[in-house]
Write a protein that holds these residues in place. Structure first.
Motif, PDB file in Angstrom:
ATOM      1  N   GLU A   1       0.889  -1.554  -0.038  1.00  0.00           N
ATOM      2  CA  GLU A   1       0.071  -0.126   0.032  1.00  0.00           C
ATOM      3  C   GLU A   1       0.796   1.181  -0.109  1.00  0.00           C
ATOM      4  OE1 GLU A   1      -1.923  -0.999   3.665  1.00  0.00           O
ATOM      5  OE2 GLU A   1      -3.634  -1.675   2.938  1.00  0.00           O
ATOM      6  N   THR A   2       0.373   2.319  -0.460  1.00  0.00           N
ATOM      7  CA  THR A   2       1.150   3.467  -0.686  1.00  0.00           C
ATOM      8  C   THR A   2       1.465   4.183   0.541  1.00  0.00           C
ATOM      9  OG1 THR A   2       0.587   3.717  -3.124  1.00  0.00           O
ATOM     10  CG2 THR A   2       1.265   5.676  -1.826  1.00  0.00           C
ATOM     11  N   VAL A   3       2.573   4.652   1.043  1.00  0.00           N
ATOM     12  CA  VAL A   3       2.727   5.336   2.024  1.00  0.00           C
ATOM     13  C   VAL A   3       3.480   6.720   2.040  1.00  0.00           C
ATOM     14  CG1 VAL A   3       2.972   3.471   3.684  1.00  0.00           C
ATOM     15  CG2 VAL A   3       5.104   4.436   2.502  1.00  0.00           C
ATOM     16  N   VAL A   4       3.597   7.571   2.734  1.00  0.00           N
ATOM     17  CA  VAL A   4       4.100   8.962   2.466  1.00  0.00           C
ATOM     18  C   VAL A   4       5.289   8.866   3.516  1.00  0.00           C
ATOM     19  CG1 VAL A   4       4.216  11.469   2.869  1.00  0.00           C
ATOM     20  CG2 VAL A   4       2.141  10.095   1.471  1.00  0.00           C
ATOM     21  N   HIS A   5       6.528   9.395   2.957  1.00  0.00           N
ATOM     22  CA  HIS A   5       7.495   9.498   3.818  1.00  0.00           C
ATOM     23  C   HIS A   5       7.922  10.928   3.827  1.00  0.00           C
ATOM     24  CE1 HIS A   5       8.721   5.226   3.720  1.00  0.00           C
ATOM     25  NE2 HIS A   5       9.063   5.127   2.463  1.00  0.00           N
ATOM     26  N   ALA A   6       8.315  11.702   4.903  1.00  0.00           N
ATOM     27  CA  ALA A   6       8.608  12.938   5.271  1.00  0.00           C
ATOM     28  C   ALA A   6       9.919  12.929   6.300  1.00  0.00           C
ATOM     29  CB  ALA A   6       7.562  13.916   5.673  1.00  0.00           C
ATOM     30  N   LEU A   7      10.579  13.954   6.165  1.00  0.00           N
ATOM     31  CA  LEU A   7      11.836  14.053   7.173  1.00  0.00           C
ATOM     32  C   LEU A   7      11.410  15.213   7.760  1.00  0.00           C
ATOM     33  CD1 LEU A   7      14.858  13.352   8.327  1.00  0.00           C
ATOM     34  CD2 LEU A   7      15.532  15.138   6.598  1.00  0.00           C
ATOM     35  N   ASP A   8      11.257  15.195   9.558  1.00  0.00           N
ATOM     36  CA  ASP A   8      10.882  16.248  10.102  1.00  0.00           C
ATOM     37  C   ASP A   8      12.283  16.940  10.566  1.00  0.00           C
ATOM     38  OD1 ASP A   8      12.170  14.884  12.268  1.00  0.00           O
ATOM     39  OD2 ASP A   8      10.182  14.677  13.173  1.00  0.00           O
ATOM     40  N   SER A   9      11.756  18.168  11.160  1.00  0.00           N
ATOM     41  CA  SER A   9      13.123  18.932  11.505  1.00  0.00           C
ATOM     42  C   SER A   9      14.034  18.459  12.766  1.00  0.00           C
ATOM     43  CB  SER A   9      12.631  20.372  12.041  1.00  0.00           C
ATOM     44  OG  SER A   9      11.855  20.422  13.292  1.00  0.00           O
ATOM     45  N   ALA A  10      13.690  17.641  13.363  1.00  0.00           N
ATOM     46  CA  ALA A  10      14.574  16.715  14.571  1.00  0.00           C
ATOM     47  C   ALA A  10      15.195  15.616  13.749  1.00  0.00           C
ATOM     48  CB  ALA A  10      13.614  16.231  15.558  1.00  0.00           C
ATOM     49  N   GLY A  11      15.044  15.539  12.417  1.00  0.00           N
ATOM     50  CA  GLY A  11      15.934  14.308  11.775  1.00  0.00           C
ATOM     51  C   GLY A  11      15.295  12.946  11.848  1.00  0.00           C
TER      52      GLY A  11
ATOM     53  N   LYS B   1      14.423   7.486  13.754  1.00  0.00           N
ATOM     54  CA  LYS B   1      15.560   8.267  13.954  1.00  0.00           C
ATOM     55  C   LYS B   1      16.633   7.778  13.165  1.00  0.00           C
ATOM     56  CE  LYS B   1      17.940  11.716  15.352  1.00  0.00           C
ATOM     57  NZ  LYS B   1      17.861  13.206  15.170  1.00  0.00           N
ATOM     58  N   MET B   2      17.136   8.319  12.240  1.00  0.00           N
ATOM     59  CA  MET B   2      18.343   8.055  11.086  1.00  0.00           C
ATOM     60  C   MET B   2      19.438   8.489  11.600  1.00  0.00           C
ATOM     61  SD  MET B   2      16.297   6.578   9.042  1.00  0.00           S
ATOM     62  CE  MET B   2      17.103   6.403   7.352  1.00  0.00           C
ATOM     63  N   ASP B   3      20.347   7.624  12.107  1.00  0.00           N
ATOM     64  CA  ASP B   3      21.436   8.040  12.811  1.00  0.00           C
ATOM     65  C   ASP B   3      22.517   8.964  12.025  1.00  0.00           C
ATOM     66  OD1 ASP B   3      20.948   5.861  14.498  1.00  0.00           O
ATOM     67  OD2 ASP B   3      22.120   4.501  13.802  1.00  0.00           O
ATOM     68  N   THR B   4      22.581   9.097  11.101  1.00  0.00           N
ATOM     69  CA  THR B   4      23.400  10.204  10.177  1.00  0.00           C
ATOM     70  C   THR B   4      22.568  11.329   9.811  1.00  0.00           C
ATOM     71  OG1 THR B   4      23.090   9.151   8.108  1.00  0.00           O
ATOM     72  CG2 THR B   4      24.939   8.444   9.569  1.00  0.00           C
ATOM     73  N   TRP B   5      21.377  11.451  10.193  1.00  0.00           N
ATOM     74  CA  TRP B   5      20.510  12.465   9.586  1.00  0.00           C
ATOM     75  C   TRP B   5      20.608  13.789  10.565  1.00  0.00           C
ATOM     76  CZ3 TRP B   5      15.655  10.985   6.154  1.00  0.00           C
ATOM     77  CH2 TRP B   5      16.437  10.028   5.227  1.00  0.00           C
ATOM     78  N   PRO B   6      21.007  14.794  10.251  1.00  0.00           N
ATOM     79  CA  PRO B   6      21.002  15.951  11.382  1.00  0.00           C
ATOM     80  C   PRO B   6      19.766  16.683  11.193  1.00  0.00           C
ATOM     81  CG  PRO B   6      22.013  16.527   9.184  1.00  0.00           C
ATOM     82  CD  PRO B   6      21.846  15.002   8.990  1.00  0.00           C
ATOM     83  N   THR B   7      19.499  17.463  12.245  1.00  0.00           N
ATOM     84  CA  THR B   7      18.229  18.222  12.417  1.00  0.00           C
ATOM     85  C   THR B   7      18.391  19.437  11.223  1.00  0.00           C
ATOM     86  OG1 THR B   7      19.218  19.620  14.024  1.00  0.00           O
ATOM     87  CG2 THR B   7      18.081  17.584  14.915  1.00  0.00           C
ATOM     88  N   ASP B   8      17.069  19.864  11.111  1.00  0.00           N
ATOM     89  CA  ASP B   8      17.175  20.865  10.085  1.00  0.00           C
ATOM     90  C   ASP B   8      17.914  20.676   8.753  1.00  0.00           C
ATOM     91  OD1 ASP B   8      15.220  22.528  11.651  1.00  0.00           O
ATOM     92  OD2 ASP B   8      17.177  23.060  12.778  1.00  0.00           O
TER      93      ASP B   8
END
Length: 873
Positions: A723-733, A748-755
């Protein structure tokens, strides 16, 4: 500045010798290497030897660097010699398969080249006469006897281009200088030392198309021969070094690279000997050097204890240790500070000296312990003004690191993190501080980016000369005849070399060494455009490539006065039209080849490939679009979905409002484009509201996330139930996934920084598999299902423009990054490597790909001169 000049001239002479390879392309293995070299005069500046096979000849036939160094006229003469003489069927059986040598020798009015060509067997007098007769048909040939040998002169009527040929001891010697042949024949003239010859033979690489041999004792002789003045302190590092070097050529069409081994005389009073027992290690201080750097010497040690021991021994041999000890005993008596136990441990393993284009100097010292430095500094230095200090005691930098810091007796300095920046003058230091604060640094220049890519930063000693910033000074210090050649752009290409450099690394008491000449090749990407297109105003969009007909494509781009240009793949103007406003996002092409786009003046356009509006367009919308429209099928028809900040407008391809799609308002600003899949429309907003509409505009589901904010595009994906889902990256990573059936999930993505700034790949309505994340100066690529990073890259400037994606053949993608701060554009392949030829100087927003159905790949980019450049890859 003389130190800059001396080293550059040594490189200059070396690469002239290297380029002589182009002269020959005979075939065969090495034969009797020692014997031909024994006839060369002791004062030989440099020797080059080369393999004689057709493969390497093909490699070098388009090697621009050789012509740039030798000169076009000289190259023509050598080509003539090769084709008329060496390729002659009468001579070839005697020289086929031999190894040819080319050597440089000082003459009263210049430097002469000698070609040494041994024969496979003795050439009898009758055969020699036949060879001279056949090879000399295009020349006026004369001969004379001298010192028991016969010299032949081949004159083609061109001034100063008579080939003098000697056949002696089963070897042909060929040169423009007959006096050089007399030295070959005269047994009273000192010849090359046998130990040097043995070293060259031992280090001859059969895997290299070219080897270069250099006796270090010739350094002073070369300097005296080509310079107007005495050499400076950089050359002193090589003075009395003794020994020799043997380098092999690594082929690259935009760089001359010679690498190999060096052996010295082991003179312990020479500073460079300290590094013979070090091992190559990473050098990083170059990241601090100012943009106006003319040259630098950078040092790094792998074994600090051994370095300090060897440096102390050097001071003893020079009888300087007693004076230094007295000074530091006074320091300990006055301040209670031990030089060996307290000061030395504070400093790191790197130091460097930089000469700027105005001939001022800076020094850089790495600190190991910044907190310890802060505590101890009050006993060693005095504050002058605003974080600017001066050493209270003399010779501390010299005692720490030796010769390169000797002139920095009581310097001024300030600290940047773990680095001290030194100068002997306050104004010089203040000028550098302004450069640092404004990020006017060497690493931000396009030339240095290419230099880094080719040379690398692993060494104990690196010398770097930047041609442009040192050009006038070099020219003024050369003797007139060499200065003329250095500046002659018609016959030579010295001004097309970005830099010259030397790298030296210790190797168990000996050295590994490399020389680099980075060349601005006319065939390199970004050097010579296939065509340019000039605008009246600055272009403000990326160039797009669209279909024009069944047989051709065209380029679309908008300039600052809102004029849109249709450009033929050959660079010719096809048409232009003025739009009402600036294009927002990307222009898009429909199946009927019409173009759809929106502008910031609330306009929706659709026009054909000749720039003519389609009936019903343009349409004035109810608000300003916040991103490019999405064109997709819903409820059995093609619709145009336009995000208008906090609302959506939907139109048919006829320019009418779509039924059931009165303007839809949402909570928050729509995150870039609208997504459409299987008659379902997906929208995300900055205020963490996510929407699902059906094909007729009815709201199916709205999800709201508490305490979350978003600033990046959304992407589509599929869950385990397909089924289709939506991915989005929030400002907290956090990567948020919404399926509109269950509670949204957050990971939480280990290497994804905030903002961070993110682009999902692929674009559009497909499932996103990869994310490209920009965190200030850092680029991260990571798969959405992976816990680790695929690759990372750090830029020298903060990246403010979103990445671009270009097709790479089938389904692959290339990632384009624009560094606005220093006007560089980058292209990365799928493994994170920088695409060959990049970075390139250009403004943000570019195109990379085909510009016509059957064309090669092109880079389309804009530079400061308001021109669109088309560079063929």
């Amino acid at each position: 500045m003389r130190n800059t000049i001396i080293t550059s001239i040594l490189l200059f002479v070396a690469v002239i010798g290297a380029s002589i390879y182009y002269f020959a392309n005979l075939e065969g293995d090495k034969k009797e290497t020692v014997r031909p070299l024994t006839y060369l005069p002791k004062e030989t500046f440099l020797i080059a030897t080369f393999h004689n096979d057709a493969t390497t000849d093909n490699i070098f036939k388009d090697f621009e660097i050789f012509e740039a160094l030798i000169g076009r006229q000289e190259m023509e003469q050598w080509q003539l010699l090769k084709t008329k003489m060496l390729r002659n069927t009468v001579l070839q059986p005697y020289v086929e398969g031999v190894e040819i040598y080319a050597s440089l020798h000082p003459e009263q009015d210049g430097i002469s080249t000698l070609f040494t060509i041994p024969t496979l067997e003795h050439v009898e007098p009758e055969a020699l006469a036949a060879i001279v007769d056949q090879t000399g048909k295009s020349y006026s040939v004369s001969q004379k006897d001298t010192l028991g040998a016969r010299l032949f002169n081949f004159d083609n009527g061109v001034k100063d281009s008579i080939f003098h040929v000697l056949y002696h001891k089963n070897i042909f010697f060929v040169t423009y200088s007959d006096s050089l042949l007399y030295k070959i024949l005269d047994e009273g003239v000192p010849k090359l030392d046998k130990s040097n010859i043995d070293y060259f033979v031992d280090n001859n690489s059969r895997n290299s198309p070219l080897s270069v041999y250099f006796v270090h004792d010739q350094v002073n002789a070369i300097a005296k021969h080509v310079l107007r003045r005495k050499p400076g302190k950089t050359l002193n590092l090589f003075e009395n070094l003794g020994g020799k070097s043997a380098w092999n050529l690594n082929f690259k069409n935009d760089a001359l690279i010679l690498s190999g081994e060096s052996e010295t005389a082991g003179n312990k009073e020479n500073y460079l000997e300290i590094f013979s027992h070090q091992n190559k290690t990473t050098q990083g201080l170059y990241q601090f050097f100012p943009e106006n750097t003319a040259s630098y010497l950078s040092f790094a040690v792998s074994d600090r204890n051994r370095f300090q021991q060897d440096l102390a021994q050097l001071f003893v041999l020079r009888k300087e240790h007693e004076q230094l000890n007295r000074q530091f005993n006074e320091l300990q008596k006055d301040k209670g500070v031990s030089f060996d136990k307290q000061i030395v441990p504070l400093f790191g393993d790197e130091f460097a000296v930089v000469e700027q284009s105005n001939q001022t100097e800076l020094a850089f010292l790495a600190l190991r312990d910044t907190s310890g430095w802060k505590q101890l500094a009050s006993n060693l230095v005095s504050e002058i003004e605003g974080s600017l200090y001066r050493f209270d005691y003399a010779n501390i930098p010299y005692a720490l690191f030796g010769d390169p810091l000797k002139l920095f007796s009581r310097p001024y300095f300030f600290r940047i993190g773990q680095t001290l920046v030194l100068a002997n003058n306050q104004s010089v230091l203040q000028g550098y501080r302004r450069d640092w604060e404004q990020v006017n640094l060497l690493i931000n220049t396009i030339g240095f980016k290419n230099f880094e890519r080719i040379q690398g930063n692993e060494a104990n000693v690196t010398y770097f000369l930047r041609t442009r910033t040192a050009s006038n000074l070099i020219s003024n210090l050369l003797k007139r005849e060499y200065s003329i050649g250095f500046r002659d752009k018609a016959d030579f290409g010295y001004q097309d070399f970005y830099s010259w450099s030397v790298q030296i690394s210790g190797n168990s008491g000996k050295f590994l060494s490399s020389l680099y000449g980075i060349y601005k090749s006319k065939n390199a990407l970004g050097a010579s455009p296939e065509w340019t297109y000039e605008f009246e105003n600055r272009p403000i969009t990326a160039p797009w490539v669209f279909e024009h007909s069944d047989t051709s494509q065209f380029i679309l781009i908008q300039e600052q006065d809102h004029t849109v240009h249709g450009i033929h793949p050959t660079g010719k103007k096809m048409w232009s039209a003025v739009l009402h406003g600036r294009i927002v996002g990307d222009a898009q092409q429909l199946a009927d080849r019409s173009i759809v786009l929106v502008t910031d003046r609330n306009q929706l356009y659709r026009f054909d490939t000749e720039g003519n509006s389609i009936s019903g367009f343009p349409v004035r919308m109810d608000g300003e679009p916040s991103h490019a429209p999405t064109i997709a099928e819903a409820d059995g028809q093609q619709l145009i979905f336009v995000p208008l900040g906090r609302s959506i407008s939907v139109y048919t391809l006829a320019g009418k409002r779509a039924n059931g799609w009165e303007q839809k308002n949402v909570r928050g600003k729509i995150l870039f484009d609208v997504k459409v899949r299987n008659n379902t429309i997906y929208v995300g907003t900055s205020e963490a509201h996510f929407y699902q509409f059906n094909a007729t505009g009815e709201l199916i589901k709205e999800e709201q996330l508490e305490n979350s904010q978003f600033a990046n595009p959304i992407a589509l994906g599929s869950n385990s139930a397909k089924e289709t889902v939506v991915h989005a990256l929030d400002s907290a990573g956090y990567l948020v996934t919404i399926d509109f059936l269950q509670e949204p999930t957050k990971r939480k993505m280990d290497t994804w920084p905030t903002d961070a700034m993110v682009v999902f790949e692929p674009l559009g309505q497909e499932d996103a598999r990869t994310a490209y994340i920009i965190d200030a100066k850092r680029l991260i690529q990571q798969g959405l299902q992976d816990s680790g990073t695929t690759y990372e890259f750090t830029f020298t400037q903060e990246i403010t423009d979103r990445p671009q994606l270009f097709r790479n053949g089938g389904t692959g993608r290339l990632l384009g990054i624009s560094s606005r701060g220093n006007n560089l554009i980058y292209l990365f392949d799928e493994k994170g490597g920088i695409y060959d030829g990049f970075p390139i100087e250009a403004l943000p927003n570019f195109y990379f790909g085909k510009i016509d159905y059957n064309s090669a790949t092109y880079l389309l980019c804009v530079r400061r001169d308001r021109k669109l450049y088309a560079f063929k890859n």
